[in-house]
Write a protein that holds these residues in place. Structure first.
Motif: not given
Length: 351
Positions: A70-74, A77-82, A113-114, A118-120
């Motif tokens: 997520i460019e410029s996002g908070i 990768e660990a949070l996205l995986a969670q 989060m949705a 989508g990006k993931v």
């Protein structure tokens, strides 16, 4: 669970009065174990990239920013995986995750989060394609599909879409390859979808009785050469429902006669295909022949519109595909394997 980390806590007794000057000798100990958990904890990763200038040199020097999903996002990768594992593997919808994170005073809106998911999904597309490619390299592939409600763009209403599932698992016939599952989202349940997904596949396709899969076995189609194997569990369910309701003697008789089939399978699961064929010819072939003989005998006696007649016609119409497992040790007696893989998605569907 031997693989878990062990944290040892030693509780020493207090020294009895009058023993302070005596030598203490260890003569044994009592050991007990309890299962513990470390709750997930949020933290903030602060990344600093110092800027430098060198005397006598023009320009500013700084390390490149690390790549992010997520460019410029908070989110890391660990949070996205969670979030992804919680939603898609554990059936935990985003609105519940939003409430869970809020307990730690971390505000993450479900709509945000949705967008992240989508990006993931976009970033994982090459991995999904690779998984399906590896599945199609297998000697036998399971396939199934289920409904998946999705929002129709611009209407604000939900429509019915479909999640096609393909799975490879060679372990039941002694294979060493890892099990792999791949999913494909489609707006349609037509046979064109599975023909496109499995384009070029020439092995065994084990499925339920849905007619769309028949397209792959026709000689006039691009996927000519696929061998369709049917699922005995689907046959059994139709008779078991009637048996459980106590509404059909023939259904109860069928359920009882089928039982030895799964007992025979349990004894050879994980064995070499040749071993499985030999056991099936010895223990299962006669059972299968007796079942079809029973159904052919009883069908003319039943009303054509009755539930028992429907169940019998379902089985008779798939006889060749149902008997495949007797002659090929790579084929399973049922397609329960792929149904288990699709079940987590049906849980998510309700959320």
């Amino acid at each position: 669970a031997a693989h878990l980390e062990r944290v040892e806590v030693v509780i020493e007794p207090e020294t009895p009065a009058g023993c302070e000057a005596l030598e203490k000798i260890l003569i044994g100990e009592d050991v007990s174990e309890r299962l513990d958990v470390t709750p997930a904890k949020f933290r903030v990763i602060v990344t600093r990239r110092p800027k430098y200038a060198y005397k006598g040199w023009d320009g500013v020097f700084q390390a490149a920013a690390p790549a992010r999903i997520i460019e410029s996002g908070i989110p890391t990768e660990a949070l996205l995986a969670q979030i992804a594992v919680s939603k898609y593997a554990d059936g935990l919808p985003l609105y519940r995750q939003e409430a869970i994170y809020a307990r730690d005073q971390v505000e993450i809106d479900r709509s945000q989060m949705a967008q992240w998911m989508g990006k993931v999904g976009f970033e994982l597309e090459p991995l999904a394609d690779y998984a399906l490619t590896r599945i199609k390299q297998g000697e036998r592939v399971f396939a199934d599909e289920t409904t998946l409600p999705t929002l129709a763009p611009g209407s604000g209403k939900a429509k019915t879409a479909y999640l096609w599932t393909y799975l490879r698992d060679d372990r039941p016939f002694g294979g060493s390859g890892p099990p792999i599952v791949a999913y494909r989202f489609e707006d349609s349940r037509a046979g064109e979808c599975v023909a496109r997904h499995l384009d070029g596949y020439r092995g065994i396709l084990q499925v339920d009785g849905y007619a769309a899969y028949n397209r792959l076995a026709r000689s006039d189609r691009g996927n000519d050469g696929v061998l369709l194997a049917a699922c005995w569990s689907h046959v059994r369910r139709k008779f078991y429902e009637l048996h459980a309701a106590g509404s059909s003697v023939i259904a109860s008789q069928t359920v009882a006669q089928m039982a030895p089939l799964w007992a025979a399978e349990a004894a050879v699961r994980g064995q070499d295909p040749a071993v499985r064929i030999a056991a099936r010819q010895e223990k299962s072939a006669a059972v299968v022949a007796a079942l079809f003989a029973l159904w052919e005998k009883e069908l003319p006696k039943l009303s054509g519109k009755s539930k028992p007649a429907e169940a019998i016609r379902y089985a008779l119409g798939r006889r060749a595909a149902l008997e495949c497992f007797l002659a090929d040790g790579r084929i399973e007696i049922d397609s329960n394997t792929v149904e288990r893989a699709i079940r987590p998605q049906t849980i998510t569907r309700k959320n």
